[in-house]
Design a protein around this motif. Structure first.
Motif, mmCIF file in Angstrom:
data_model
loop_
_atom_site.group_PDB
_atom_site.id
_atom_site.type_symbol
_atom_site.label_atom_id
_atom_site.label_comp_id
_atom_site.label_asym_id
_atom_site.label_seq_id
_atom_site.Cartn_x
_atom_site.Cartn_y
_atom_site.Cartn_z
ATOM 1 N N ILE A 1 0.842 -1.210 0.000
ATOM 2 C CA ILE A 1 0.000 0.000 0.000
ATOM 3 C C ILE A 1 0.873 1.253 0.000
ATOM 4 C CG2 ILE A 1 -1.597 1.337 1.446
ATOM 5 C CD1 ILE A 1 -2.866 -1.404 2.231
ATOM 6 N N ASP A 2 1.863 1.272 0.896
ATOM 7 C CA ASP A 2 2.734 2.450 0.979
ATOM 8 C C ASP A 2 3.538 2.631 -0.309
ATOM 9 O OD1 ASP A 2 1.731 3.079 3.429
ATOM 10 O OD2 ASP A 2 3.354 2.155 4.579
ATOM 11 N N SER A 3 3.979 1.527 -0.906
ATOM 12 C CA SER A 3 4.723 1.651 -2.170
ATOM 13 C C SER A 3 3.822 2.234 -3.255
ATOM 14 C CB SER A 3 5.230 0.287 -2.652
ATOM 15 O OG SER A 3 6.088 -0.237 -1.695
ATOM 16 N N ARG A 4 2.589 1.812 -3.253
ATOM 17 C CA ARG A 4 1.683 2.366 -4.267
ATOM 18 C C ARG A 4 1.459 3.859 -4.043
ATOM 19 N NH1 ARG A 4 -3.399 -0.755 -6.652
ATOM 20 N NH2 ARG A 4 -1.667 -2.083 -7.248
ATOM 21 N N LEU A 5 1.299 4.255 -2.778
ATOM 22 C CA LEU A 5 1.103 5.683 -2.474
ATOM 23 C C LEU A 5 2.295 6.500 -2.979
ATOM 24 C CD1 LEU A 5 -0.253 5.306 1.197
ATOM 25 C CD2 LEU A 5 -1.572 6.162 -0.765
ATOM 26 N N ILE A 6 3.492 5.975 -2.722
ATOM 27 C CA ILE A 6 4.723 6.677 -3.125
ATOM 28 C C ILE A 6 4.793 6.769 -4.655
ATOM 29 C CG2 ILE A 6 7.257 6.443 -3.175
ATOM 30 C CD1 ILE A 6 6.951 5.128 -0.319
ATOM 31 N N GLU A 7 4.436 5.668 -5.272
ATOM 32 C CA GLU A 7 4.495 5.590 -6.736
ATOM 33 C C GLU A 7 3.487 6.555 -7.394
ATOM 34 O OE1 GLU A 7 3.090 2.090 -9.558
ATOM 35 O OE2 GLU A 7 4.184 1.390 -7.788
ATOM 36 N N ILE A 8 2.290 6.633 -6.838
ATOM 37 C CA ILE A 8 1.278 7.521 -7.433
ATOM 38 C C ILE A 8 1.748 8.971 -7.334
ATOM 39 C CG2 ILE A 8 -1.145 8.287 -7.410
ATOM 40 C CD1 ILE A 8 -1.792 5.661 -5.868
ATOM 41 N N ASP A 9 2.355 9.305 -6.179
ATOM 42 C CA ASP A 9 2.851 10.678 -6.009
ATOM 43 C C ASP A 9 3.995 10.956 -6.982
ATOM 44 O OD1 ASP A 9 3.172 13.250 -4.333
ATOM 45 O OD2 ASP A 9 5.184 12.350 -4.359
ATOM 46 N N GLY A 10 4.963 10.033 -6.997
ATOM 47 C CA GLY A 10 6.028 10.124 -7.994
ATOM 48 C C GLY A 10 7.139 11.131 -7.741
ATOM 49 N N THR A 11 7.123 11.825 -6.611
ATOM 50 C CA THR A 11 8.218 12.772 -6.330
ATOM 51 C C THR A 11 9.024 12.267 -5.129
ATOM 52 O OG1 THR A 11 6.974 14.093 -4.717
ATOM 53 C CG2 THR A 11 6.734 14.713 -7.037
ATOM 54 N N PRO A 12 10.292 12.701 -5.001
ATOM 55 C CA PRO A 12 11.094 12.202 -3.872
ATOM 56 C C PRO A 12 10.616 12.725 -2.515
ATOM 57 C CG PRO A 12 12.397 13.667 -5.296
ATOM 58 C CD PRO A 12 11.057 13.514 -5.943
ATOM 59 N N ASN A 13 9.945 13.879 -2.494
ATOM 60 C CA ASN A 13 9.537 14.456 -1.196
ATOM 61 C C ASN A 13 8.019 14.566 -1.042
ATOM 62 O OD1 ASN A 13 9.167 16.414 -3.069
ATOM 63 N ND2 ASN A 13 10.339 18.006 -2.021
ATOM 64 N N LYS A 14 7.301 13.799 -1.825
ATOM 65 C CA LYS A 14 5.827 13.726 -1.735
ATOM 66 C C LYS A 14 5.160 15.089 -1.946
ATOM 67 C CE LYS A 14 6.216 9.555 1.014
ATOM 68 N NZ LYS A 14 7.667 9.456 1.150
ATOM 69 N N SER A 15 5.773 15.873 -2.807
ATOM 70 C CA SER A 15 5.281 17.237 -2.991
ATOM 71 C C SER A 15 4.109 17.335 -3.957
ATOM 72 C CB SER A 15 6.426 18.135 -3.473
ATOM 73 O OG SER A 15 6.995 17.583 -4.642
ATOM 74 N N ARG A 16 3.880 16.308 -4.771
ATOM 75 C CA ARG A 16 2.787 16.428 -5.752
ATOM 76 C C ARG A 16 1.427 16.273 -5.061
ATOM 77 N NH1 ARG A 16 -0.435 14.076 -9.701
ATOM 78 N NH2 ARG A 16 -0.123 11.919 -9.091
ATOM 79 N N LEU A 17 1.259 15.195 -4.326
ATOM 80 C CA LEU A 17 -0.027 14.962 -3.668
ATOM 81 C C LEU A 17 -0.034 15.432 -2.211
ATOM 82 C CD1 LEU A 17 -0.788 11.442 -5.147
ATOM 83 C CD2 LEU A 17 -1.607 13.669 -5.933
ATOM 84 N N GLY A 18 1.154 15.603 -1.635
ATOM 85 C CA GLY A 18 1.255 16.061 -0.252
ATOM 86 C C GLY A 18 1.506 14.900 0.695
ATOM 87 N N ALA A 19 2.517 15.073 1.566
ATOM 88 C CA ALA A 19 2.810 14.020 2.555
ATOM 89 C C ALA A 19 1.642 13.866 3.524
ATOM 90 C CB ALA A 19 4.090 14.353 3.315
ATOM 91 N N ASN A 20 0.869 14.947 3.720
ATOM 92 C CA ASN A 20 -0.291 14.830 4.622
ATOM 93 C C ASN A 20 -1.371 13.947 4.005
ATOM 94 O OD1 ASN A 20 -0.381 17.000 2.830
ATOM 95 N ND2 ASN A 20 -1.497 18.360 4.200
ATOM 96 N N ALA A 21 -1.561 14.054 2.679
ATOM 97 C CA ALA A 21 -2.540 13.186 2.000
ATOM 98 C C ALA A 21 -2.076 11.726 2.083
ATOM 99 C CB ALA A 21 -2.672 13.607 0.532
ATOM 100 N N ILE A 22 -0.797 11.512 1.803
ATOM 101 C CA ILE A 22 -0.251 10.154 1.734
ATOM 102 C C ILE A 22 -0.209 9.504 3.118
ATOM 103 C CG2 ILE A 22 1.912 8.896 1.248
ATOM 104 C CD1 ILE A 22 2.260 10.945 -1.101
ATOM 105 N N LEU A 23 0.267 10.264 4.109
ATOM 106 C CA LEU A 23 0.376 9.686 5.452
ATOM 107 C C LEU A 23 -1.002 9.333 6.024
ATOM 108 C CD1 LEU A 23 2.134 8.850 7.861
ATOM 109 C CD2 LEU A 23 1.921 11.182 8.734
ATOM 110 N N GLY A 24 -1.989 10.179 5.759
ATOM 111 C CA GLY A 24 -3.347 9.882 6.251
ATOM 112 C C GLY A 24 -3.796 8.513 5.761
ATOM 113 N N CYS A 25 -3.549 8.216 4.483
ATOM 114 C CA CYS A 25 -3.940 6.907 3.918
ATOM 115 C C CYS A 25 -3.127 5.789 4.548
ATOM 116 C CB CYS A 25 -3.709 6.895 2.407
ATOM 117 S SG CYS A 25 -4.768 8.052 1.532
ATOM 118 N N SER A 26 -1.833 6.031 4.701
ATOM 119 C CA SER A 26 -0.950 5.006 5.244
ATOM 120 C C SER A 26 -1.348 4.648 6.683
ATOM 121 C CB SER A 26 0.493 5.531 5.188
ATOM 122 O OG SER A 26 1.389 4.571 5.647
ATOM 123 N N MET A 27 -1.635 5.678 7.490
ATOM 124 C CA MET A 27 -2.046 5.446 8.890
ATOM 125 C C MET A 27 -3.388 4.710 8.936
ATOM 126 S SD MET A 27 -1.123 9.272 10.292
ATOM 127 C CE MET A 27 -1.585 9.137 12.026
#
Ligand code: PGA
Ligand code: ZN
Length: 437
Positions: free
Chosen positions: A91-117
């Protein structure tokens, strides 16, 4: 229909302890199980953190999170549907892949972390086990030594004093609950001292006392020692002092100097190291975080050479929970501990990998909350799942803080005789020999 597959992902806006909007995500599985994560937020954020996406528009002073929420609901949700919630790494790999940036700047680390948690809570709830057990298995039984703020300064108290956190760590307790009770007594004693001095008992962002009318930063250290004594303990015996200098906040990169506004002093890096080292000689300090700036590797090295065998030196802004930055620290022999904040890196899997990397290299992980928090208790479970050994969540007041400490108390009770509590032994793993003990 397999019950463990993700049926829906829903993000919404909720609010944190500073009355700022933040992202909450609910993940529902086919069998009806729900997992929820609420994303925390920092104020003295490091330059190298994953990007927290804020709207930057008029509402909420630019701090809106409607874009991040939209990213969850429109972009991440469709690609998480039907995934097996038990595979957190996928799941986390997919989130990282969808964002596609090294610092999660496209979708936001807050968007990604919320899903991961939310996903990891859904996984734990699916199995009907506590999150620490789900993530850590049967070997997860080490309760963390608490690092608790008594006075809050820096960016968390409108810069009333330069230093951000004056904290205590219990060292003579043999259980978490005993240690935490000692801390609570010290906090209440500090309040009495404030009252006795006619100072208002107001509190800073993380629940520590607001340092009204301080003449120097060192006054905070004296006050901690007095509070420990007033509570009936011996400073350096029963409780040690920890500081989070958060020095990146007052570092001048061009000049390579540190500005202590309260004392109207500008220090070279050598003088800054000298001041911290004098404090360690004078007071029972056992841990210093971000003593030098995130941009000042040379200063950090000087500090480590001076104090790295005597006390814990924690990199927060310096490392930003990022393996590549920690690797540099390990190679340079800078610091001996790492502050671990989920939203600095952005997924649960990466956070766990960072904790493991830290442990494997003889550095100590300190799992930490942010200054902007909620009732979410994920970090408590993360600390226990990984046997991290230390937890920092701000003070003993304000319910976004007590939510976490109280959760440790409940887990201690649930673990019963299988609970381990390292007490001051936690520091031995990094070869630290305190002066006083
Ligand atoms: P922050 O502070 O959450 O505002 O970054 C916490 C810390 O510096 O440890
Ligand atoms: Zn910090």
């Amino acid at each position: 229909m397999e019950g463990f597959k993700i049926k829906s992902v829903k993000a919404r806006q909720v609010f944190d302890s500073r009355a700022n909007p933040t992202v909450e995500v609910d993940i529902t599985l086919n069998d009806g199980t729900v997992g929820r994560g609420i994303v925390p937020s920092g104020a003295s954020t490091g330059l190298f953190e994953a990007v927290e996406l804020r709207d930057g528009e008029e509402t909420f002073d630019g701090k809106g999170v409607s874009k991040a929420i939209h990213h969850v609901n429109e972009q991440l949700a469709p690609l998480l549907l039907d995934m097996d919630v038990r595979d957190q790494k996928a799941i986390d790999s997919r989130l990282i892949e969808i964002d596609g940036t090294p610092n999660k700047s496209r979708l936001g680390a807050n968007a990604i972390l919320g899903c991961s948690m939310a996903a990891c809570w859904a996984g734990a709830n699916y199995y009907k086990v506590p999150l620490y057990r789900y993530l850590g298995g049967s070997a997860a039984n080490k309760l963390p030594v608490p690092m608790v703020q008594i006075i809050g300064g820096g960016a968390h108290a409108d810069n009333a004093i330069d230093i951000q956190d004056f904290l205590v760590i219990p060292t003579s307790a043999s259980t978490f609950s005993e240690g935490y009770e000692m801390v609570v007594n010290v906090y209440n004693a500090a309040k009495m001292i404030f009252k006795g001095a006619g100072k208002p008992v107001s509190i800073a962002d993380e629940g520590g006392l607001w340092p009204t009318g301080f003449q120097s930063n060192e006054e905070g250290l004296k006050l901690l020692c007095e509070s420990i004594e007033l509570a009936g303990y011996t400073p350096g015996q029963d409780l040690g002092i920890a500081l989070d200098i958060a020095s990146s906040e007052f570092y001048d990169q061009e000049r390579g100097t540190y500005r202590l506004e309260l004392e109207k002093k500008t220090l070279t890096k050598e003088e800054m190291v000298g001041m911290l080292s004098d404090w360690v000689d004078k007071y029972p300090i056992i841990s210093i975080e971000d003593g030098m700036s995130e941009l000042d590797w040379e200063g950090n090295l000087l500090l480590t050479q001076k104090l790295g065998k005597k006390i814990q030196l924690v990199g927060d802004d310096l490392f930003t929970t990022n393996i590549e930055r920690i690797r540099k620290g390990v190679e340079m022999k800078v610091d001996n501990a790492v502050l671990i904040k989920m939203n600095q890196i952005g997924t649960i899997t990466e956070t766990i990998e960072t904790i493991e990397f830290t442990q494997n290299h003889g550095y100590l992980p300190v799992v930490s909350a942010r200054s902007g928090e909620t009732e979410d208790c994920t970090i408590v479970h993360l600390a226990i799942a990984t046997n991290a050994g230390q937890l920092k969540v701000g003070s003993a007041a304000r319910s976004e803080r007590t939510a976490k400490w109280n959760e440790v108390l409940r887990i201690e009770e649930a673990l019963g005789s299988s609970a381990r509590y390292p007490s001051k032994g936690v520091f031995a793993a990094a070869g630290i020999q305190f002066n006083q003990y």
